[in-house]
Scaffold this active site. Structure first.
Site, PDB file in Angstrom:
ATOM      1  N   SER A 148       0.859  -1.191   0.000  1.00 37.33           N
ATOM      2  CA  SER A 148       0.000   0.000   0.000  1.00 37.33           C
ATOM      3  C   SER A 148       0.896   1.242   0.000  1.00 37.33           C
ATOM      4  O   SER A 148       2.096   1.145   0.322  1.00 37.33           O
ATOM      5  CB  SER A 148      -0.853  -0.019   1.277  1.00 37.33           C
ATOM      6  OG  SER A 148      -1.444   1.232   1.535  1.00 37.33           O
ATOM      7  N   TYR A 161      -3.325  -0.604  10.088  1.00 36.15           N
ATOM      8  CA  TYR A 161      -3.223  -0.916   8.652  1.00 36.15           C
ATOM      9  C   TYR A 161      -1.830  -0.551   8.145  1.00 36.15           C
ATOM     10  O   TYR A 161      -1.185  -1.344   7.444  1.00 36.15           O
ATOM     11  CB  TYR A 161      -4.297  -0.129   7.896  1.00 36.15           C
ATOM     12  CG  TYR A 161      -4.355  -0.377   6.408  1.00 36.15           C
ATOM     13  CD1 TYR A 161      -5.084  -1.438   5.881  1.00 36.15           C
ATOM     14  CD2 TYR A 161      -3.710   0.477   5.507  1.00 36.15           C
ATOM     15  CE1 TYR A 161      -5.161  -1.655   4.507  1.00 36.15           C
ATOM     16  CE2 TYR A 161      -3.782   0.275   4.139  1.00 36.15           C
ATOM     17  CZ  TYR A 161      -4.508  -0.792   3.641  1.00 36.15           C
ATOM     18  OH  TYR A 161      -4.581  -1.000   2.284  1.00 36.15           O
TER      19      TYR A 161
HETATM   20  P1  NAI Z   1     -11.989  -4.646  -1.122  1.00 35.18           P
HETATM   21  O1  NAI Z   1     -12.489  -4.336   0.226  1.00 35.18           O
HETATM   22  O2  NAI Z   1     -12.798  -4.244  -2.310  1.00 35.18           O
HETATM   23  O3  NAI Z   1     -11.663  -6.207  -1.261  1.00 35.18           O
HETATM   24  C1  NAI Z   1     -10.956  -6.890  -0.277  1.00 35.18           C
HETATM   25  C2  NAI Z   1     -11.314  -8.357  -0.321  1.00 35.18           C
HETATM   26  O4  NAI Z   1     -10.628  -9.013   0.747  1.00 35.18           O
HETATM   27  C3  NAI Z   1     -12.810  -8.593  -0.113  1.00 35.18           C
HETATM   28  O5  NAI Z   1     -13.236  -9.680  -0.902  1.00 35.18           O
HETATM   29  C4  NAI Z   1     -12.861  -8.949   1.362  1.00 35.18           C
HETATM   30  O6  NAI Z   1     -14.001  -9.678   1.732  1.00 35.18           O
HETATM   31  C5  NAI Z   1     -11.579  -9.768   1.469  1.00 35.18           C
HETATM   32  N1  NAI Z   1     -11.190 -10.013   2.852  1.00 35.18           N
HETATM   33  C6  NAI Z   1     -11.053  -9.124   3.860  1.00 35.18           C
HETATM   34  N2  NAI Z   1     -10.755  -9.765   4.996  1.00 35.18           N
HETATM   35  C7  NAI Z   1     -10.693 -11.094   4.692  1.00 35.18           C
HETATM   36  C8  NAI Z   1     -10.444 -12.266   5.432  1.00 35.18           C
HETATM   37  N3  NAI Z   1     -10.199 -12.216   6.759  1.00 35.18           N
HETATM   38  N4  NAI Z   1     -10.450 -13.454   4.796  1.00 35.18           N
HETATM   39  C9  NAI Z   1     -10.711 -13.532   3.469  1.00 35.18           C
HETATM   40  N5  NAI Z   1     -10.975 -12.461   2.715  1.00 35.18           N
HETATM   41  C10 NAI Z   1     -10.977 -11.259   3.322  1.00 35.18           C
HETATM   42  O7  NAI Z   1     -10.531  -3.992  -1.180  1.00 35.18           O
HETATM   43  P2  NAI Z   1      -9.521  -3.718  -2.369  1.00 35.18           P
HETATM   44  O8  NAI Z   1      -9.442  -2.256  -2.536  1.00 35.18           O
HETATM   45  O9  NAI Z   1      -9.822  -4.573  -3.521  1.00 35.18           O
HETATM   46  O10 NAI Z   1      -8.163  -4.188  -1.672  1.00 35.18           O
HETATM   47  C11 NAI Z   1      -7.442  -5.361  -2.048  1.00 35.18           C
HETATM   48  C12 NAI Z   1      -6.071  -5.292  -1.417  1.00 35.18           C
HETATM   49  O11 NAI Z   1      -5.388  -4.139  -1.912  1.00 35.18           O
HETATM   50  C13 NAI Z   1      -6.088  -5.177   0.096  1.00 35.18           C
HETATM   51  O12 NAI Z   1      -5.011  -5.901   0.646  1.00 35.18           O
HETATM   52  C14 NAI Z   1      -5.893  -3.687   0.316  1.00 35.18           C
HETATM   53  O13 NAI Z   1      -5.351  -3.411   1.582  1.00 35.18           O
HETATM   54  C15 NAI Z   1      -4.939  -3.357  -0.821  1.00 35.18           C
HETATM   55  N6  NAI Z   1      -4.919  -1.964  -1.186  1.00 35.18           N
HETATM   56  C16 NAI Z   1      -6.027  -1.315  -1.712  1.00 35.18           C
HETATM   57  C17 NAI Z   1      -5.945   0.008  -2.062  1.00 35.18           C
HETATM   58  C18 NAI Z   1      -7.080   0.765  -2.671  1.00 35.18           C
HETATM   59  O14 NAI Z   1      -6.943   1.982  -2.910  1.00 35.18           O
HETATM   60  N7  NAI Z   1      -8.201   0.155  -2.964  1.00 35.18           N
HETATM   61  C19 NAI Z   1      -4.723   0.788  -1.850  1.00 35.18           C
HETATM   62  C20 NAI Z   1      -3.637   0.017  -1.299  1.00 35.18           C
HETATM   63  C21 NAI Z   1      -3.746  -1.296  -0.981  1.00 35.18           C
END
Ligand code: NAI
Length: 259
Positions: A148, A161
């Site tokens: 991130s 985080y």
């Molecule tokens: P999102 O919230 O749309 O998707 C995250 C996914 O991870 C969801 O399917 C959620 O249910 C799943 N998840 C969360 N906790 C879980 C668990 N304990 N077990 C199994 N699945 C779990 O988020 P997004 O934006 O797609 O993020 C994906 C990755 O990218 C994450 O690691 C996030 O921290 C990282 N990220 C996202 C950024 C953004 O701007 N969207 C920026 C930097 C990093």
């Protein structure tokens, strides 16, 4: 191998955690479009089924299974089920994540802290351990972790985080060194500000308007990124084109981290 063939993932088996929406879904679809058989491990059965159907339409073998990545005992079993369904894992994408907007350490709950570290850092280590044991036997493999901008910059409102994501970068480097002799490359992708459900509040909530404006002013590209824009980076890092690339954190951020 040279040219576009180096990016071809035909015959590879990939796991994407949290792959049923957002960046994980985009990465899963990108890997499948490049030829990989893709398994998504995430918590919501209905969403899993939706993305599984999308993967099937691409035409590659696919598998979807319920996994809460904080459930330590379930991790190795889930990886085992993927391998029985699709074959030995070649590519692991540790994508599952959530935010814990506590407001800062003065307001930090134990539960929020523990969950952030368990979801991002401990799960990444345990899934990597399980996959690397399999990859090691075949002398090749790719692990891709989601870092991130908060791996680099501090985040006063969500220290759990930022601490977990900072740890991801160091874990990535450490595993890269350890696993290089086994032919396993370990890298991270550091998304900038990407339009997903995770960041919806920052884009849509009027209370966050100033924050949103600050982000866009600080992002040289001047816009939010799309989840699909992380897919190409994942395909590259998963492919033979990146066989001599290990231990890096690749920003996909419209220039945010260099401004
Ligand atoms: P999102 O919230 O749309 O998707 C995250 C996914 O991870 C969801 O399917 C959620 O249910 C799943 N998840 C969360 N906790 C879980 C668990 N304990 N077990 C199994 N699945 C779990 O988020 P997004 O934006 O797609 O993020 C994906 C990755 O990218 C994450 O690691 C996030 O921290 C990282 N990220 C996202 C950024 C953004 O701007 N969207 C920026 C930097 C990093």
């Amino acid at each position: 191998m040279s040219g576009l063939a180096a990016f071809d993932l035909t015959g590879k088996v990939a796991i994407v955690t949290g792959g049923n929406r957002g960046i994980g879904r985009a990465i899963a679809l990108g890997l499948a479009q490049a030829g990989a058989a893709v398994a998504i491990l995430a918590r919501n059965a209905e969403r899993n089924a939706e993305v599984e159907a999308e993967l099937e339409r691409i035409g590659q073998p696919t598998h979807a299974d319920i996994l809460d990545v904080t459930d330590r005992a379930a991790i190795a079993q889930a990886v085992g089920r993927v391998e029985r369904a699709l074959g030995p894992v070649d590519i692991l994408v540790n994508n599952a994540g959530n935010t814990d907007i506590s407001g800062g350490v003065l307001n930090q709950s134990d539960e929020g802290w523990d969950n952030a570290l368990a979801t991002h850092l401990t799960a990444t280590m345990l899934l990597s351990k399980s996959a690397a044991q399999s990859m090691q036997a075949r002398g090749r493999g790719k692990i891709i972790n989601l870092a991130s901008m908060y791996s680099i910059f501090g985040a006063a409102a969500l220290p759990s985080y930022a601490a977990a994501k900072g740890g991801i970068v160091q874990l990535t480097k450490s595993m890269a060194i350890e696993l290089a002799p086994h032919g396993i490359q370990v890298n991270a992708i550091a998304p900038g500000w990407i339009a997903t459900e995770m960041t919806e509040v920052a884009r849509e909530d009027p209370d966050w308007r100033d924050f949103n404006a600050m982000l866009m002013a600080r992002t040289p590209a001047g816009r939010w990124g799309e989840a699909e824009e992380c897919g190409g980076a994942a395909v590259f890092l998963a492919s033979a084109a990146a066989d001599f690339v290990t231990g890096i954190t690749l920003p996909v951020d419209g220039g945010y981290s260099v401004f």
